[in-house]
Motif scaffolding. Structure first.
Motif, PDB file in Angstrom:
ATOM      1  N   GLN A 171      -2.184 -44.161  25.430  1.00  0.00           N
ATOM      2  CA  GLN A 171      -1.607 -44.398  26.750  1.00  0.00           C
ATOM      3  C   GLN A 171      -1.841 -43.206  27.663  1.00  0.00           C
ATOM      4  O   GLN A 171      -2.077 -43.366  28.867  1.00  0.00           O
ATOM      5  N   TRP A 172      -1.752 -42.001  27.099  1.00  0.00           N
ATOM      6  CA  TRP A 172      -1.928 -40.823  27.946  1.00  0.00           C
ATOM      7  C   TRP A 172      -3.349 -40.729  28.475  1.00  0.00           C
ATOM      8  O   TRP A 172      -3.569 -40.402  29.648  1.00  0.00           O
ATOM      9  N   GLN A 173      -4.332 -41.021  27.631  1.00  0.00           N
ATOM     10  CA  GLN A 173      -5.712 -40.995  28.108  1.00  0.00           C
ATOM     11  C   GLN A 173      -5.926 -42.031  29.204  1.00  0.00           C
ATOM     12  O   GLN A 173      -6.637 -41.769  30.183  1.00  0.00           O
ATOM     13  N   LEU A 174      -5.308 -43.197  29.072  1.00  0.00           N
ATOM     14  CA  LEU A 174      -5.387 -44.195  30.135  1.00  0.00           C
ATOM     15  C   LEU A 174      -4.822 -43.642  31.433  1.00  0.00           C
ATOM     16  O   LEU A 174      -5.391 -43.827  32.515  1.00  0.00           O
ATOM     17  N   LYS A 175      -3.703 -42.922  31.354  1.00  0.00           N
ATOM     18  CA  LYS A 175      -3.037 -42.409  32.554  1.00  0.00           C
ATOM     19  C   LYS A 175      -3.827 -41.318  33.252  1.00  0.00           C
ATOM     20  O   LYS A 175      -3.549 -41.002  34.414  1.00  0.00           O
ATOM     21  N   THR A 176      -4.811 -40.714  32.578  1.00  0.00           N
ATOM     22  CA  THR A 176      -5.635 -39.725  33.275  1.00  0.00           C
ATOM     23  C   THR A 176      -6.533 -40.389  34.314  1.00  0.00           C
ATOM     24  O   THR A 176      -6.989 -39.729  35.252  1.00  0.00           O
ATOM     25  N   TYR A 177      -6.777 -41.692  34.168  1.00  0.00           N
ATOM     26  CA  TYR A 177      -7.654 -42.396  35.093  1.00  0.00           C
ATOM     27  C   TYR A 177      -6.897 -42.792  36.358  1.00  0.00           C
ATOM     28  O   TYR A 177      -5.667 -42.967  36.336  1.00  0.00           O
ATOM     29  N   PRO A 178      -7.592 -42.927  37.482  1.00  0.00           N
ATOM     30  CA  PRO A 178      -6.932 -43.339  38.728  1.00  0.00           C
ATOM     31  C   PRO A 178      -6.231 -44.687  38.565  1.00  0.00           C
ATOM     32  O   PRO A 178      -6.642 -45.529  37.745  1.00  0.00           O
ATOM     33  N   ASP A 179      -5.195 -44.901  39.357  1.00  0.00           N
ATOM     34  CA  ASP A 179      -4.432 -46.149  39.264  1.00  0.00           C
ATOM     35  C   ASP A 179      -5.333 -47.373  39.399  1.00  0.00           C
ATOM     36  O   ASP A 179      -5.172 -48.368  38.685  1.00  0.00           O
ATOM     37  N   TRP A 180      -6.292 -47.312  40.322  1.00  0.00           N
ATOM     38  CA  TRP A 180      -7.138 -48.481  40.568  1.00  0.00           C
ATOM     39  C   TRP A 180      -8.043 -48.811  39.387  1.00  0.00           C
ATOM     40  O   TRP A 180      -8.507 -49.945  39.243  1.00  0.00           O
ATOM     41  N   ALA A 181      -8.278 -47.824  38.512  1.00  0.00           N
ATOM     42  CA  ALA A 181      -9.188 -48.034  37.386  1.00  0.00           C
ATOM     43  C   ALA A 181      -8.476 -48.511  36.126  1.00  0.00           C
ATOM     44  O   ALA A 181      -9.106 -49.080  35.227  1.00  0.00           O
ATOM     45  N   GLN A 182      -7.174 -48.284  36.044  1.00  0.00           N
ATOM     46  CA  GLN A 182      -6.485 -48.518  34.774  1.00  0.00           C
ATOM     47  C   GLN A 182      -6.480 -49.976  34.351  1.00  0.00           C
ATOM     48  O   GLN A 182      -6.480 -50.279  33.156  1.00  0.00           O
ATOM     49  N   SER A 183      -6.511 -50.880  35.306  1.00  0.00           N
ATOM     50  CA  SER A 183      -6.506 -52.309  34.945  1.00  0.00           C
ATOM     51  C   SER A 183      -7.808 -52.726  34.271  1.00  0.00           C
ATOM     52  O   SER A 183      -7.870 -53.809  33.658  1.00  0.00           O
ATOM     53  N   ARG A 184      -8.840 -51.894  34.354  1.00  0.00           N
ATOM     54  CA  ARG A 184     -10.135 -52.225  33.744  1.00  0.00           C
ATOM     55  C   ARG A 184     -10.261 -51.653  32.331  1.00  0.00           C
ATOM     56  O   ARG A 184     -11.303 -51.844  31.694  1.00  0.00           O
ATOM     57  N   ILE A 185      -9.233 -50.948  31.868  1.00  0.00           N
ATOM     58  CA  ILE A 185      -9.306 -50.258  30.584  1.00  0.00           C
ATOM     59  C   ILE A 185      -8.146 -50.717  29.714  1.00  0.00           C
ATOM     60  O   ILE A 185      -6.994 -50.685  30.145  1.00  0.00           O
ATOM     61  N   LYS A 186      -8.452 -51.114  28.509  1.00  0.00           N
ATOM     62  CA  LYS A 186      -7.438 -51.586  27.570  1.00  0.00           C
ATOM     63  C   LYS A 186      -7.187 -50.503  26.522  1.00  0.00           C
ATOM     64  O   LYS A 186      -8.128 -49.901  26.008  1.00  0.00           O
ATOM     65  N   VAL A 187      -5.921 -50.266  26.208  1.00  0.00           N
ATOM     66  CA  VAL A 187      -5.581 -49.320  25.147  1.00  0.00           C
ATOM     67  C   VAL A 187      -5.705 -50.028  23.799  1.00  0.00           C
ATOM     68  O   VAL A 187      -5.045 -51.045  23.556  1.00  0.00           O
ATOM     69  N   ILE A 188      -6.582 -49.511  22.952  1.00  0.00           N
ATOM     70  CA  ILE A 188      -6.700 -49.969  21.566  1.00  0.00           C
ATOM     71  C   ILE A 188      -6.451 -48.750  20.695  1.00  0.00           C
ATOM     72  O   ILE A 188      -7.318 -47.896  20.523  1.00  0.00           O
ATOM     73  N   GLU A 189      -5.232 -48.653  20.177  1.00  0.00           N
ATOM     74  CA  GLU A 189      -4.851 -47.482  19.393  1.00  0.00           C
ATOM     75  C   GLU A 189      -5.722 -47.388  18.142  1.00  0.00           C
ATOM     76  O   GLU A 189      -5.867 -48.344  17.390  1.00  0.00           O
ATOM     77  N   GLU A 190      -6.312 -46.229  17.928  1.00  0.00           N
ATOM     78  CA  GLU A 190      -7.187 -46.040  16.777  1.00  0.00           C
ATOM     79  C   GLU A 190      -6.377 -45.925  15.493  1.00  0.00           C
ATOM     80  O   GLU A 190      -5.255 -45.406  15.494  1.00  0.00           O
ATOM     81  N   GLY A 191      -6.963 -46.398  14.411  1.00  0.00           N
ATOM     82  CA  GLY A 191      -6.256 -46.403  13.141  1.00  0.00           C
ATOM     83  C   GLY A 191      -6.849 -45.466  12.114  1.00  0.00           C
ATOM     84  O   GLY A 191      -7.947 -44.923  12.294  1.00  0.00           O
ATOM     85  N   VAL A 192      -6.116 -45.275  11.034  1.00  0.00           N
ATOM     86  CA  VAL A 192      -6.592 -44.495   9.899  1.00  0.00           C
ATOM     87  C   VAL A 192      -6.441 -45.345   8.638  1.00  0.00           C
ATOM     88  O   VAL A 192      -5.689 -46.317   8.612  1.00  0.00           O
ATOM     89  N   ASP A 193      -7.144 -44.954   7.610  1.00  0.00           N
ATOM     90  CA  ASP A 193      -7.062 -45.641   6.328  1.00  0.00           C
ATOM     91  C   ASP A 193      -5.761 -45.228   5.649  1.00  0.00           C
ATOM     92  O   ASP A 193      -5.637 -44.120   5.125  1.00  0.00           O
ATOM     93  N   LEU A 194      -4.783 -46.112   5.663  1.00  0.00           N
ATOM     94  CA  LEU A 194      -3.453 -45.769   5.137  1.00  0.00           C
ATOM     95  C   LEU A 194      -3.436 -45.668   3.623  1.00  0.00           C
ATOM     96  O   LEU A 194      -2.496 -45.074   3.064  1.00  0.00           O
TER      97      LEU A 194
END
Length: 437
Positions: A171-194
């Protein structure tokens, strides 16, 4: 489905999703055809057709410093364009193009494959205020260089202007982008091998040796991991905290994993490496029989150190979070982490870790000592860290979110994912322990 992946360092961020797609082919041969375009390297994956483009030559010093990133991006875009023409000439047409926008490779692929959707990785939008620049007053950036920072967004802006699809991991990386750009970017949280990254409390019951480091069952292990040892990852704060920690706890052993290059920011103004600079400052107060600079270690050793850790220090400027932070949480580490939003998106005080001021070495020392002293707190945050990882950072969940977005973009349905399999920790290796970012 036909996939074209693009990243200048194959396989980059795409190792896990490609493995998952290859698992589809194992269940039903021919389900996917996967092509990966990259600069030349030695990495290979069975079942993936690797296509290389010519590595662009170095930029001349006559090119303005502000324009060098863009110049290299244009060269990569042109090289990737030529590579894509060869792929097209062989009769291959992807259903989707997936790649990292950071190096410019995908900027012209829409001209080779018009109408094919592009899913681009948007990692970070550079800013003068509120992120990494001038975060630490010890390393001020001259106003004359602000233009260079803004110019770094040229690739970002051109990629956004493609009006395609984007992804980012936090979410924080998304927030670095301008407001007008954020709707074009989806947050997909990266995973690890649990299964691979999970607590192993029995490691603390016996002596453990990893490289030059040996820690006994009555000793405490403090861990620190970065791709390279530098201020962006709080290395200077960590080093300044060590004398107090070592003096207060004679039973402490310290593992410092990371190389001596510069991944982010600048090298020391006096020359040499940041490790040399910090040893010159505080080295007389550091017992090198207890503090071990491990360099870059194998992945299995990296995880072993995390699983044995009594306090794991993870510091970062407001920048991109490392994969090692996710791995530490999944291993149930007592993470002592920065108060920057980069870290606090993962580390909540007293729940999933301990939060400490990023640039305050006295506070860091006090918080590490608290983690070693307070057994109830340590037990609580270990459980909280693992619970958080299971709930938010599972590899299967990450891949399912990724696959769902691919289906949404292409309008095509992928196979149901292969059932999860349990792998023994010794069964996988990666070449480096430090995070790739």
């Amino acid at each position: 489905m036909n996939f074209l992946f693009v990243h200048q360092n194959f396989p980059g961020q795409y190792l896990h999703i490609i493995r998952d797609l290859l698992a589809d082919n194992e269940k039903h041969p021919g389900t996917h055809e996967i092509v990966f375009m990259s600069e030349p390297n030695q990495n290979m994956m069975r079942g993936v057709r690797k296509v290389t483009y010519a590595r662009p030559p170095a930029i001349s010093t006559t090119v303005s410093l502000d324009a060098r990133d863009f110049e290299m991006a244009v060269r990569r875009a042109n090289a990737a364009y030529q590579g894509a023409l060869q792929i097209k000439a062989l009769g291959y047409r992807p259903d989707i193009i997936i790649g990292h926008h950071g190096w410019g490779e995908m900027l012209n692929l829409c001209d080779v494959f018009p109408g094919v959707p592009i899913l681009g990785y948007f990692e970070f939008y550079y800013r003068i205020l509120g992120t990494d620049v001038n975060f630490d007053r010890e390393f001020p950036m001259p106003v004359a260089r602000f233009g260079m920072v803004r110019a770094k967004n040229t690739i970002n802006l051109l990629a956004l202007d493609l009006e395609q699809y984007g992804q980012t991991p936090t979410q924080w990386q998304l927030k670095t982008y301008p407001d007008w750009a954020q709707s074009r970017i989806k947050v997909i949280e990266e995973g690890v091998d649990l299964e691979l990254c999970q607590p192993e409390p029995e490691l603390a019951k016996n002596s453990l040796t990893v490289g030059p480091l040996t820690v006994g069952p009555t000793q405490k292990l403090i861990t620190y991991v970065a791709r390279n040892l530098e201020p962006y990852r709080g290395f200077h704060t960590f080093m300044r905290a060590l004398p107090r920690i070592l003096a207060a706890r004679p039973d402490v052993v310290v593992s410092v994993v990371g190389g001596d290059e510069v991944s982010y920011g600048a090298p020391p103004p006096q020359g040499g490496t940041w490790r040399q600079a910090m040893m010159a400052e505080v080295g007389e107060a550091i017992d090198l029989s207890r503090v071990h600079f491990m360099g870059k270690v194998g992945y299995r050793d990296h995880l072993t150190l995390l699983k044995r850790s009594d306090a794991h220090v993870y510091l970062s400027f407001p920048f991109v979070a490392s994969w090692s932070l996710r791995e530490a949480l999944a291993c149930g580490c007592v993470v002592v982490g920065s108060d920057t939003e980069t870290v606090t998106e993962f580390v909540q005080e007293g729940v999933t870790g301990i939060v400490t001021p990023t640039l305050d070495h006295e506070a860091l020392a006090a918080n590490v000592l608290r983690a070693l002293r307070d057994k109830k707190l340590a037990a609580r945050v270990r459980k909280g860290a693992r619970d958080y990882a299971v709930a938010r950072l599972g590899m299967r969940d990450y891949l399912d979110r990724y696959r769902a977005y691919i289906e949404e973009i292409t309008g095509k349905t992928l196979l149901p994912p292969a059932p999860a399999t349990v792998r023994k920790p010794a069964g996988r290796r990666k070449p480096k322990a430090a995070a790739a970012r």
